[in-house]
Design an enzyme around this catalytic site. Sequence first.
Site, PDB file in Angstrom:
ATOM      1  N   TYR A 116       0.865  -1.181   0.000  1.00 56.51           N
ATOM      2  CA  TYR A 116       0.000   0.000   0.000  1.00 56.51           C
ATOM      3  C   TYR A 116       0.902   1.232   0.000  1.00 56.51           C
ATOM      4  O   TYR A 116       1.735   1.371   0.906  1.00 56.51           O
ATOM      5  CB  TYR A 116      -0.892   0.032   1.251  1.00 56.51           C
ATOM      6  CG  TYR A 116      -1.487  -1.308   1.671  1.00 56.51           C
ATOM      7  CD1 TYR A 116      -2.425  -1.968   0.873  1.00 56.51           C
ATOM      8  CD2 TYR A 116      -1.112  -1.907   2.868  1.00 56.51           C
ATOM      9  CE1 TYR A 116      -2.973  -3.186   1.279  1.00 56.51           C
ATOM     10  CE2 TYR A 116      -1.656  -3.120   3.276  1.00 56.51           C
ATOM     11  CZ  TYR A 116      -2.582  -3.760   2.477  1.00 56.51           C
ATOM     12  OH  TYR A 116      -3.119  -4.959   2.886  1.00 56.51           O
ATOM     13  N   ASP A 161      -1.646   7.379 -10.967  1.00 56.64           N
ATOM     14  CA  ASP A 161      -1.840   5.963 -10.667  1.00 56.64           C
ATOM     15  C   ASP A 161      -1.739   5.058 -11.895  1.00 56.64           C
ATOM     16  O   ASP A 161      -1.597   5.527 -13.016  1.00 56.64           O
ATOM     17  CB  ASP A 161      -3.188   5.771  -9.963  1.00 56.64           C
ATOM     18  CG  ASP A 161      -3.056   4.895  -8.736  1.00 56.64           C
ATOM     19  OD1 ASP A 161      -2.484   3.799  -8.884  1.00 56.64           O
ATOM     20  OD2 ASP A 161      -3.509   5.304  -7.661  1.00 56.64           O
ATOM     21  N   GLU A 221       1.369 -13.778   3.829  1.00 52.50           N
ATOM     22  CA  GLU A 221       2.214 -13.615   2.649  1.00 52.50           C
ATOM     23  C   GLU A 221       3.619 -14.182   2.862  1.00 52.50           C
ATOM     24  O   GLU A 221       4.273 -14.594   1.905  1.00 52.50           O
ATOM     25  CB  GLU A 221       2.293 -12.137   2.253  1.00 52.50           C
ATOM     26  CG  GLU A 221       1.089 -11.639   1.476  1.00 52.50           C
ATOM     27  CD  GLU A 221      -0.140 -11.348   2.325  1.00 52.50           C
ATOM     28  OE1 GLU A 221      -0.058 -11.493   3.568  1.00 52.50           O
ATOM     29  OE2 GLU A 221      -1.181 -10.979   1.749  1.00 52.50           O
TER      30      GLU A 221
HETATM   31  C1  LIG Z   1       3.123  -1.048  -7.153  1.00 50.49           C
HETATM   32  C2  LIG Z   1       1.840  -1.360  -6.466  1.00 50.49           C
HETATM   33  C3  LIG Z   1       1.240  -0.408  -5.647  1.00 50.49           C
HETATM   34  C4  LIG Z   1       0.040  -0.670  -4.993  1.00 50.49           C
HETATM   35  N1  LIG Z   1      -0.520   0.297  -4.200  1.00 50.49           N
HETATM   36  C5  LIG Z   1      -1.651   0.032  -3.514  1.00 50.49           C
HETATM   37  C6  LIG Z   1      -2.206   1.006  -2.642  1.00 50.49           C
HETATM   38  O1  LIG Z   1      -1.707   2.112  -2.512  1.00 50.49           O
HETATM   39  N2  LIG Z   1      -3.341   0.678  -1.948  1.00 50.49           N
HETATM   40  C7  LIG Z   1      -3.933  -0.557  -2.065  1.00 50.49           C
HETATM   41  O2  LIG Z   1      -4.933  -0.789  -1.387  1.00 50.49           O
HETATM   42  N3  LIG Z   1      -3.440  -1.485  -2.914  1.00 50.49           N
HETATM   43  C8  LIG Z   1      -2.307  -1.225  -3.630  1.00 50.49           C
HETATM   44  N4  LIG Z   1      -1.782  -2.172  -4.473  1.00 50.49           N
HETATM   45  C9  LIG Z   1      -2.475  -3.462  -4.626  1.00 50.49           C
HETATM   46  C10 LIG Z   1      -2.288  -4.339  -3.412  1.00 50.49           C
HETATM   47  O3  LIG Z   1      -0.928  -4.506  -3.131  1.00 50.49           O
HETATM   48  C11 LIG Z   1      -2.946  -5.690  -3.636  1.00 50.49           C
HETATM   49  O4  LIG Z   1      -4.334  -5.496  -3.739  1.00 50.49           O
HETATM   50  C12 LIG Z   1      -2.645  -6.709  -2.528  1.00 50.49           C
HETATM   51  O5  LIG Z   1      -3.259  -7.934  -2.849  1.00 50.49           O
HETATM   52  C13 LIG Z   1      -3.137  -6.249  -1.185  1.00 50.49           C
HETATM   53  O6  LIG Z   1      -2.802  -7.196  -0.209  1.00 50.49           O
HETATM   54  P1  LIG Z   1      -3.879  -7.726   0.825  1.00 50.49           P
HETATM   55  O7  LIG Z   1      -4.792  -8.621   0.047  1.00 50.49           O
HETATM   56  O8  LIG Z   1      -3.079  -8.463   1.822  1.00 50.49           O
HETATM   57  O9  LIG Z   1      -4.592  -6.547   1.368  1.00 50.49           O
HETATM   58  C14 LIG Z   1      -0.583  -1.920  -5.152  1.00 50.49           C
HETATM   59  C15 LIG Z   1       0.014  -2.880  -5.970  1.00 50.49           C
HETATM   60  C16 LIG Z   1       1.211  -2.617  -6.620  1.00 50.49           C
HETATM   61  C17 LIG Z   1       1.825  -3.660  -7.495  1.00 50.49           C
HETATM   62 MN   LIG Z   2      -3.030 -10.504   2.355  1.00 48.69          MN
END
Ligand SMILES: Cc1cc2nc3c(=O)[nH]c(=O)nc-3n(C[C@H](O)[C@H](O)[C@H](O)COP(=O)(O)O)c2cc1C
Ligand SMILES: [Mn+2]
Length: 515
Positions: free
Chosen positions: A181, A315, A266
């Site tokens: 995030y 974004d 993870e």
């Molecule tokens: C470069 C990059 C930046 C990201 N930034 C965000 C972000 O700012 N906020 C967000 O909610 N997801 C963001 N994501 C997507 C999350 O990392 C992704 O949905 C992830 O599965 C979230 O993990 P969780 O399922 O454990 O919440 C980003 C992904 C990438 C590849």
């Molecule tokens: Mn997760």
Amino acid sequence: MAYDDLRDWIAALDRAGELKKIKTEADPILEIAEITDRVSKSNGGRASSPGGPALLFQNIKGHAGAQVLINQFGSARRMNLALEVDKLDEIADRIRQFMDVKSPQGFLDKVKMLPMLAEMGKFFPKTVSTGPCKEVIRRDNFSLDEFPILQCWPKDAGRFITLPCVVTRDPRTGKRNVGMYRMQVYDSQTTGMHWQRQKVAAEHYRERMRSNVGTGAVDLMARSSGGSVVPDGDRPSGKMEVAVAIGTDPAITFSAIVPAPPDVEEYLIAGFLRQKPVELVKCETVDLEVPASSEIVLEGHVNLDELRTEGPFGDHTGFYSLEDLYPVFHLSCITHRKNPIYSTTIVGKPPMEDGWMGKAVERIFLPLMKLTIPEITDINLPVEGIFHNLMIVSIKKSYPGQARKVMNAVWSLGQAMFTKCIIVVDEDVNVQDIGEVTLKVLNHIDPERDIQFTLGPIDSLDHASRLPNYGSKMGIDATRKWSSEGFIRPWPDEILMDEKTKALVDKKWKELGFE
Ligand SMILES: Cc1cc2nc3c(=O)[nH]c(=O)nc-3n(C[C@H](O)[C@H](O)[C@H](O)COP(=O)(O)O)c2cc1C
Ligand SMILES: [Mn+2]
């Protein structure tokens, strides 16, 4: 053989001819982003590897001695190198093997299972007493300004940490989550925490709120976190601990973007991917664990009663995501390796680095999708569809209405709920060939009959939905329609030459004067 850390990975990139070291001075404000954008959209001079090389900036304006790694995942080849496979399907195959396990019938069957059980033992993280990330421990006078954090685009609200592995703990189960995030730098010890409301860390945050304010919390949550300001009287007190690892080995970084089920840590996924346990160390000031070999670790907390404007930020939609309210991360300690390498990425108009990461998720998750939606033969999330806007799915259709069943199943599958448009085709359509998809889908549909609308959660980055996070989605049933679906006209055959004539022309091709 599993990369030990970011440095081991950088060395591997270098050996593979996938790294360009840049010694000319570059500014972390906009300039590095512009260079990286051009490189990630070029082929780096090698037709075999579109996506340009990974870049290691070694002369950064205002940050003497610092280094910035960017575009590490920015090509199909590098994504394979990162996960140590020749093809990402190998990972899908490994997942399938584990899912294929049958109950052992006798002693011999049990013996045969031993290697698999031994392999599974490697997935679990282990906590070690110390590690490289503790080389420098700073509890006072630390500052984020020491790191070359980028401003990516002109209208960004400031500098953003874009490749952080954000670690939180579920207050109910004690399980950890690692999510990526982005973090807007507000000042030297404070950042934004952009976990979107449907993500796992946001749920951990709400869970803390629930336990602190009891009933009525649901209403409170509806108004906070990405919504309107919480009135003073309703504010829950308390805080939630957060740790952030920046610059880990590539399997850990990648695991933070994987849309895993909420209860699957993870660190376990990273262990599965690298086939070696992730080594963790305890944080100094919070009760969380981070990868021992991280380049930089930020420790701190978010207050349950504090939201602050985050964004705008250029974004991966190709547009700036709008300002919204998000929790605020207050740092209590920074630990890092000596001369830490700052690992980052930029997002913007596709194709970019995150597009390759998303493609890897698509390949790796296919067998898991098939577990609940077995009729799926293949899926394609074209990069221009930025992963949540478009999914093309081919299915083996066996009963009327099945395409619509598949749409609903996808919309109920974890983060696939965000898919704005799902196109379902028969299994004979190659979903990886956009030309073929366009030809067949548009030929096959009667739009009024074949388009299905639904309402539901929408990606926070969507700027067109009627409300933030809530709006409509569309499915297109482009499968061949059956009489049992009310279609009684004849269906034409696809034009295909017969094999005999094709072979004949193959033989005569040169004689005809063609090459
Ligand atoms: C470069 C990059 C930046 C990201 N930034 C965000 C972000 O700012 N906020 C967000 O909610 N997801 C963001 N994501 C997507 C999350 O990392 C992704 O949905 C992830 O599965 C979230 O993990 P969780 O399922 O454990 O919440 C980003 C992904 C990438 C590849
Ligand atoms: Mn997760």
